[in-house]
Motif scaffolding. Sequence first.
Motif, PDB file in Angstrom:
ATOM      1  N   GLU A  15       0.825  -1.208   0.000  1.00  0.00           N
ATOM      2  CA  GLU A  15       0.000   0.000   0.000  1.00  0.00           C
ATOM      3  C   GLU A  15       0.864   1.264   0.000  1.00  0.00           C
ATOM      4  O   GLU A  15       0.555   2.240  -0.683  1.00  0.00           O
ATOM      5  CB  GLU A  15      -0.935  -0.003   1.207  1.00  0.00           C
ATOM      6  N   LYS A  16       1.957   1.253   0.752  1.00  0.00           N
ATOM      7  CA  LYS A  16       2.858   2.410   0.775  1.00  0.00           C
ATOM      8  C   LYS A  16       3.387   2.699  -0.620  1.00  0.00           C
ATOM      9  O   LYS A  16       3.402   3.848  -1.079  1.00  0.00           O
ATOM     10  CB  LYS A  16       4.039   2.152   1.725  1.00  0.00           C
ATOM     11  N   VAL A  17       3.828   1.665  -1.298  1.00  0.00           N
ATOM     12  CA  VAL A  17       4.349   1.823  -2.658  1.00  0.00           C
ATOM     13  C   VAL A  17       3.268   2.348  -3.592  1.00  0.00           C
ATOM     14  O   VAL A  17       3.484   3.285  -4.366  1.00  0.00           O
ATOM     15  CB  VAL A  17       4.918   0.488  -3.185  1.00  0.00           C
ATOM     16  N   ALA A  18       2.081   1.745  -3.517  1.00  0.00           N
ATOM     17  CA  ALA A  18       0.979   2.142  -4.398  1.00  0.00           C
ATOM     18  C   ALA A  18       0.601   3.605  -4.200  1.00  0.00           C
ATOM     19  O   ALA A  18       0.356   4.335  -5.170  1.00  0.00           O
ATOM     20  CB  ALA A  18      -0.229   1.241  -4.154  1.00  0.00           C
ATOM     21  N   HIS A  19       0.562   4.052  -2.954  1.00  0.00           N
ATOM     22  CA  HIS A  19       0.169   5.434  -2.674  1.00  0.00           C
ATOM     23  C   HIS A  19       1.195   6.439  -3.196  1.00  0.00           C
ATOM     24  O   HIS A  19       0.838   7.531  -3.632  1.00  0.00           O
ATOM     25  CB  HIS A  19      -0.046   5.638  -1.172  1.00  0.00           C
ATOM     26  N   ILE A  20       2.480   6.079  -3.134  1.00  0.00           N
ATOM     27  CA  ILE A  20       3.518   6.974  -3.665  1.00  0.00           C
ATOM     28  C   ILE A  20       3.267   7.223  -5.157  1.00  0.00           C
ATOM     29  O   ILE A  20       3.346   8.356  -5.636  1.00  0.00           O
ATOM     30  CB  ILE A  20       4.920   6.370  -3.455  1.00  0.00           C
ATOM     31  N   ILE A  21       2.931   6.170  -5.869  1.00  0.00           N
ATOM     32  CA  ILE A  21       2.683   6.278  -7.307  1.00  0.00           C
ATOM     33  C   ILE A  21       1.354   6.975  -7.581  1.00  0.00           C
ATOM     34  O   ILE A  21       1.282   7.928  -8.366  1.00  0.00           O
ATOM     35  CB  ILE A  21       2.696   4.882  -7.958  1.00  0.00           C
ATOM     36  N   GLY A  22       0.300   6.516  -6.915  1.00  0.00           N
ATOM     37  CA  GLY A  22      -1.035   7.057  -7.164  1.00  0.00           C
ATOM     38  C   GLY A  22      -1.155   8.540  -6.875  1.00  0.00           C
ATOM     39  O   GLY A  22      -1.852   9.264  -7.600  1.00  0.00           O
ATOM     40  N   LYS A  23      -0.467   9.015  -5.834  1.00  0.00           N
ATOM     41  CA  LYS A  23      -0.550  10.438  -5.472  1.00  0.00           C
ATOM     42  C   LYS A  23       0.080  11.346  -6.525  1.00  0.00           C
ATOM     43  O   LYS A  23      -0.233  12.532  -6.576  1.00  0.00           O
ATOM     44  CB  LYS A  23       0.123  10.665  -4.117  1.00  0.00           C
ATOM     45  N   GLN A  24       0.941  10.794  -7.356  1.00  0.00           N
ATOM     46  CA  GLN A  24       1.512  11.580  -8.440  1.00  0.00           C
ATOM     47  C   GLN A  24       0.482  11.851  -9.533  1.00  0.00           C
ATOM     48  O   GLN A  24       0.607  12.812 -10.294  1.00  0.00           O
ATOM     49  CB  GLN A  24       2.722  10.855  -9.052  1.00  0.00           C
ATOM     50  N   TRP A  25      -0.529  11.011  -9.585  1.00  0.00           N
ATOM     51  CA  TRP A  25      -1.577  11.174 -10.597  1.00  0.00           C
ATOM     52  C   TRP A  25      -2.766  11.963 -10.059  1.00  0.00           C
ATOM     53  O   TRP A  25      -3.438  12.666 -10.794  1.00  0.00           O
ATOM     54  CB  TRP A  25      -2.052   9.807 -11.083  1.00  0.00           C
ATOM     55  N   SER A  26      -3.030  11.825  -8.757  1.00  0.00           N
ATOM     56  CA  SER A  26      -4.153  12.533  -8.144  1.00  0.00           C
ATOM     57  C   SER A  26      -4.022  12.504  -6.633  1.00  0.00           C
ATOM     58  O   SER A  26      -3.600  11.490  -6.057  1.00  0.00           O
ATOM     59  CB  SER A  26      -5.487  11.887  -8.544  1.00  0.00           C
ATOM     60  N   GLU A  27      -4.380  13.620  -5.993  1.00  0.00           N
ATOM     61  CA  GLU A  27      -4.375  13.666  -4.528  1.00  0.00           C
ATOM     62  C   GLU A  27      -5.548  12.872  -3.955  1.00  0.00           C
ATOM     63  O   GLU A  27      -5.527  12.460  -2.796  1.00  0.00           O
ATOM     64  CB  GLU A  27      -4.450  15.119  -4.049  1.00  0.00           C
ATOM     65  N   ASN A  28      -6.563  12.669  -4.763  1.00  0.00           N
ATOM     66  CA  ASN A  28      -7.759  11.951  -4.313  1.00  0.00           C
ATOM     67  C   ASN A  28      -7.926  10.689  -5.137  1.00  0.00           C
ATOM     68  O   ASN A  28      -8.389  10.727  -6.281  1.00  0.00           O
ATOM     69  CB  ASN A  28      -8.998  12.835  -4.455  1.00  0.00           C
ATOM     70  N   THR A  29      -7.516   9.572  -4.561  1.00  0.00           N
ATOM     71  CA  THR A  29      -7.634   8.300  -5.260  1.00  0.00           C
ATOM     72  C   THR A  29      -8.748   7.460  -4.656  1.00  0.00           C
ATOM     73  O   THR A  29      -9.061   7.569  -3.471  1.00  0.00           O
ATOM     74  CB  THR A  29      -6.312   7.506  -5.187  1.00  0.00           C
ATOM     75  N   VAL A  30      -9.323   6.602  -5.484  1.00  0.00           N
ATOM     76  CA  VAL A  30     -10.339   5.653  -5.038  1.00  0.00           C
ATOM     77  C   VAL A  30      -9.634   4.332  -4.753  1.00  0.00           C
ATOM     78  O   VAL A  30      -8.874   3.839  -5.591  1.00  0.00           O
ATOM     79  CB  VAL A  30     -11.422   5.453  -6.115  1.00  0.00           C
ATOM     80  N   LYS A  31      -9.865   3.761  -3.573  1.00  0.00           N
ATOM     81  CA  LYS A  31      -9.188   2.520  -3.209  1.00  0.00           C
ATOM     82  C   LYS A  31     -10.158   1.349  -3.200  1.00  0.00           C
ATOM     83  O   LYS A  31     -11.251   1.430  -2.646  1.00  0.00           O
ATOM     84  CB  LYS A  31      -8.529   2.645  -1.831  1.00  0.00           C
ATOM     85  N   ILE A  32      -9.735   0.250  -3.811  1.00  0.00           N
ATOM     86  CA  ILE A  32     -10.439  -1.028  -3.719  1.00  0.00           C
ATOM     87  C   ILE A  32      -9.503  -1.987  -2.995  1.00  0.00           C
ATOM     88  O   ILE A  32      -8.402  -2.268  -3.468  1.00  0.00           O
ATOM     89  CB  ILE A  32     -10.811  -1.569  -5.109  1.00  0.00           C
ATOM     90  N   ASP A  33      -9.943  -2.469  -1.832  1.00  0.00           N
ATOM     91  CA  ASP A  33      -9.088  -3.276  -0.960  1.00  0.00           C
ATOM     92  C   ASP A  33      -9.292  -4.764  -1.233  1.00  0.00           C
ATOM     93  O   ASP A  33     -10.266  -5.361  -0.767  1.00  0.00           O
ATOM     94  CB  ASP A  33      -9.398  -2.953   0.504  1.00  0.00           C
ATOM     95  N   LEU A  34      -8.383  -5.365  -1.980  1.00  0.00           N
ATOM     96  CA  LEU A  34      -8.493  -6.785  -2.304  1.00  0.00           C
ATOM     97  C   LEU A  34      -8.279  -7.691  -1.096  1.00  0.00           C
ATOM     98  O   LEU A  34      -8.555  -8.880  -1.170  1.00  0.00           O
ATOM     99  CB  LEU A  34      -7.475  -7.157  -3.394  1.00  0.00           C
ATOM    100  N   SER A  35      -7.796  -7.148   0.008  1.00  0.00           N
ATOM    101  CA  SER A  35      -7.572  -7.975   1.201  1.00  0.00           C
ATOM    102  C   SER A  35      -8.818  -8.095   2.072  1.00  0.00           C
ATOM    103  O   SER A  35      -8.805  -8.794   3.086  1.00  0.00           O
ATOM    104  CB  SER A  35      -6.412  -7.423   2.031  1.00  0.00           C
ATOM    105  N   ASP A  36      -9.900  -7.437   1.680  1.00  0.00           N
ATOM    106  CA  ASP A  36     -11.152  -7.505   2.424  1.00  0.00           C
ATOM    107  C   ASP A  36     -11.963  -8.696   1.925  1.00  0.00           C
ATOM    108  O   ASP A  36     -12.559  -8.658   0.844  1.00  0.00           O
ATOM    109  CB  ASP A  36     -11.947  -6.217   2.254  1.00  0.00           C
ATOM    110  N   ALA A  37     -11.979  -9.764   2.708  1.00  0.00           N
ATOM    111  CA  ALA A  37     -12.632 -11.002   2.301  1.00  0.00           C
ATOM    112  C   ALA A  37     -14.148 -10.879   2.220  1.00  0.00           C
ATOM    113  O   ALA A  37     -14.816 -11.748   1.644  1.00  0.00           O
ATOM    114  CB  ALA A  37     -12.260 -12.125   3.272  1.00  0.00           C
TER     115      ALA A  37
END
Length: 248
Positions: A15-37
């Motif tokens: 998640e830390k890695v993903a947020h570093i990348i995603g924040k470069q594209w937008s300050e407001n990202t939509v998250k889908i949590d694949l770890s939520d069973a």
Amino acid sequence: MNVVEIIFSPTGGTEKVAHIIGKQWSENTVKIDLSDADTDFSRCVINEEDQVLIAMPSFGGRAPVAAIERLKKIAGNGAKCTLVCVYGNRAYEDTLVEMEDAAKESNFRVIAAIAAVAEHSIMPQYAANRPDAADKKQLEQFAEQIAGKAEILVSIPGNRPYKKSGGAGLVPKPTKYCVKCGLCAGKCPVKAIDPIDFKADSKKCISCMRCLKQCPHNARKVNGAMVSIASMAIKKACSVRKENELFL
């Protein structure tokens, strides 16, 4: 257009890695949590104009089965996506190609891929405190290179058929300090922990270590001798700092 982060991150490194990348594209990202069973991923809606980041860890050179199965339920609707696999400085092997196949099956257009390093979830002495400042700078540069790209990615490292997946091996157990709060069972991404005695089913457990990370009482442990053996087995492969890689 939304920036959508589809993430499987049991202990937070991915998640830390993903947020570093995603924040470069937008300050407001939509998250889908694949770890939520408990999420019905077939109800997740991706629009064709969305910019999507799909991130998951590499477990022994393969993508987590649960993450792949859940990703396949999401309708990509032709949206362009970037794949990110995160590993603990040993090797990611067939993780990216497995993610690519699942993304294509879900009708995503794969335009880029990243292999990134984060602190090992079981043996934190490997890639300790990563992603660090240097990683952050490099990942931000990767994001800038990907932004605006529309062409389909031609080639990703890995093998088909994929390497054989290993078993769980390291299964956390409750200790005498367990207060039976139930947090571990509730947070387990594959429902492997019994909600009564809080023991993990070794056939279901994926050794993701989320229960260790989430326990507020530090009351779950893995076999120390087995961790030492595993640590020695990968010591040579982890002795040299691996760098993040971008595939366009």
